[in-house]
Scaffold this motif. Structure first.
Motif, mmCIF file in Angstrom:
data_model
loop_
_atom_site.group_PDB
_atom_site.id
_atom_site.type_symbol
_atom_site.label_atom_id
_atom_site.label_comp_id
_atom_site.label_asym_id
_atom_site.label_seq_id
_atom_site.Cartn_x
_atom_site.Cartn_y
_atom_site.Cartn_z
ATOM 1 N N ALA A 155 33.946 46.327 28.896
ATOM 2 C CA ALA A 155 34.952 45.276 29.090
ATOM 3 C C ALA A 155 36.364 45.847 29.043
ATOM 4 N N ALA A 156 36.580 46.819 28.169
ATOM 5 C CA ALA A 156 37.913 47.407 28.037
ATOM 6 C C ALA A 156 38.334 48.175 29.282
ATOM 7 N N ALA A 157 37.360 48.565 30.111
ATOM 8 C CA ALA A 157 37.661 49.339 31.327
ATOM 9 C C ALA A 157 37.812 48.457 32.560
ATOM 10 N N ILE A 158 37.567 47.151 32.438
ATOM 11 C CA ILE A 158 37.634 46.255 33.593
ATOM 12 C C ILE A 158 39.085 45.998 33.985
ATOM 13 N N THR A 159 39.340 46.088 35.288
ATOM 14 C CA THR A 159 40.651 45.770 35.845
ATOM 15 C C THR A 159 40.440 44.800 37.006
#
Length: 384
Positions: A155-159
């Motif tokens: 989730a932290a890598a989603i853009t």
């Protein structure tokens, strides 16, 4: 001369092949590097291929592949995992899983779309994303957590550019089998952000410590998941080049469209051999999997006895021991082990940053050779 394709030119050669090339020039090398069964394709499958050749089945098939083979694949997925696909509209026979991955990425991605890839991962994932015009985005997993995929880390890598998540389970190089709860969390995340999921399940039959979870069978996953599978590993059919895609009809239709212009169809003879593999070779698969399991237990125990911590691989046919205690980085360790003891392994760093401090060892080789390799590795460690 005008420049060649910049994306392909920027892609480095496979980090695995470099060690194979060195080993090929040496005598008495024990290779634990090849991700290929040491079994010959079971006789009944080879016989089906011979029959097909003798009776002139040397023509094209339909672009999507033999209807009978697609029916058997879909029936097997339904029976084994309760994953249900239409053989007529949601299944495509590919020339190995490698082509299946390429087709899926080309169909799903527009230029600049991002694909999140948990690593360590198979060396082809990132280049194939780039070749399809996408941008690979690595996220780490750790051996302390069994290389489980964390939905929070993903989730932290989603853009806003994120289009898909690409995973393999059971995994190459770690042998990790993703827990069902980790995959369920990933599906919820994909629903929340409207992402596709690409699931490489070529090692689905090679599980030892728990049942395989088919991503396409999980609630909410089917409409956004592309399943990739094939016959290379469990049926020992690497050279036959038969894989498959199962996906929602809109995705499968476009995969067939690319396939018909680039590959046209998978080899007719190989498809008929795959029909036999699914129809009559279950006992052969069971025997090979049991043999891999014996090797797995012997090899992992041996690694630990010579001083290498090794997570228990739950699937595939790879061990991924830590070599941090040696004081060497993984590439130096692999180079010196090959030159000093003639044992070929693959440095973990070629599979991504999280692979550093590990080596990949394939136990898809005969037990006496595995035992000799352990002796040599033990001598190497004692010499450091």
């Amino acid at each position: 001369m005008k420049p060649l394709n910049e994306v392909i030119a920027a892609c480095p050669p496979s980090g695995i092949r470099r060690f194979f090339d060195i080993a090929a020039e040496m005598d008495d090398v024990i290779s634990l590097g090849v991700g290929e069964p040491d079994f010959v394709t079971p006789w009944r499958i080879r016989e089906a291929g011979i029959y097909a050749l003798e009776h002139g089945y040397t023509t094209y098939t339909s672009n999507a592949g033999l209807p009978r083979l697609r029916e058997l694949i879909c029936a097997d997925l339904a029976e084994r995992y309760d994953a249900r696909y239409s053989p007529a509209t949601e299944c495509l026979i590919t020339t190995g899983v490698s082509e299946g991955l390429d087709l899926a990425l080309r169909v799903l991605l527009n230029p600049g779309d991002e694909v999140i890839i948990p690593e360590p991962c198979y060396v082809a994932y990132e280049p194939c994303v780039a070749f399809a015009g996408g941008v690979p985005v690595r996220v780490p997993t750790s051996w302390e957590d069994g290389f489980a995929i964390s939905a929070e880390v993903v989730a932290a890598a989603i853009t806003p550019r994120t289009k898909a998540v690409l995973i393999g389970s059971p995994a190459n190089p770690t042998g990790a089998v993703q827990p069902r709860e980790a995959l369920e969390a990933l599906v919820r995340l994909a629903q929340e952000h409207d992402l596709y999921l690409i699931s490489d399940e070529i090692y689905d039959r090679l599980t030892y410590t728990g049942a395989h979870t088919c991503l396409g069978a999980l609630p909410g996953a089917r409409e956004r998941t592309v399943l990739l599978g094939g016959f290379s590993k469990a049926q020992a059919m690497t050279g036959w080049r038969v894989g498959w895609i199962c996906a929602p009809e809109a995705v499968a239709e476009l995969c067939v469209r690319v396939h018909q212009y680039t590959m046209l169809c998978a080899p007719h003879i190989s498809q008929l051999a795959a029909v036999e593999a699914l129809s009559a070779a279950e006992d052969d698969v069971t025997e090979m999997v049991a043999d891999y399991d014996r090797r797995r237990r012997v090899f992992v125990k041996g690694l630990r006895e010579i001083g290498l911590e090794c997570p228990e691989p739950g699937g595939a046919f790879y061990a991924f021991p830590s070599i941090r205690s040696s004081g060497l980085d993984s590439e130096t360790f692999a180079e010196r082990l090959l030159k000093e003891q003639s044992v070929a392994v693959v440095p973990g760093s070629v599979f991504g940053p999280s692979g550093e401090g590990h080596i990949r060892c394939s136990y898809a080789t005969a037990l006496p050779l595995l035992e000799e390799a352990l002796e040599r590795m033990g001598r190497f460690l004692r010499s450091l």
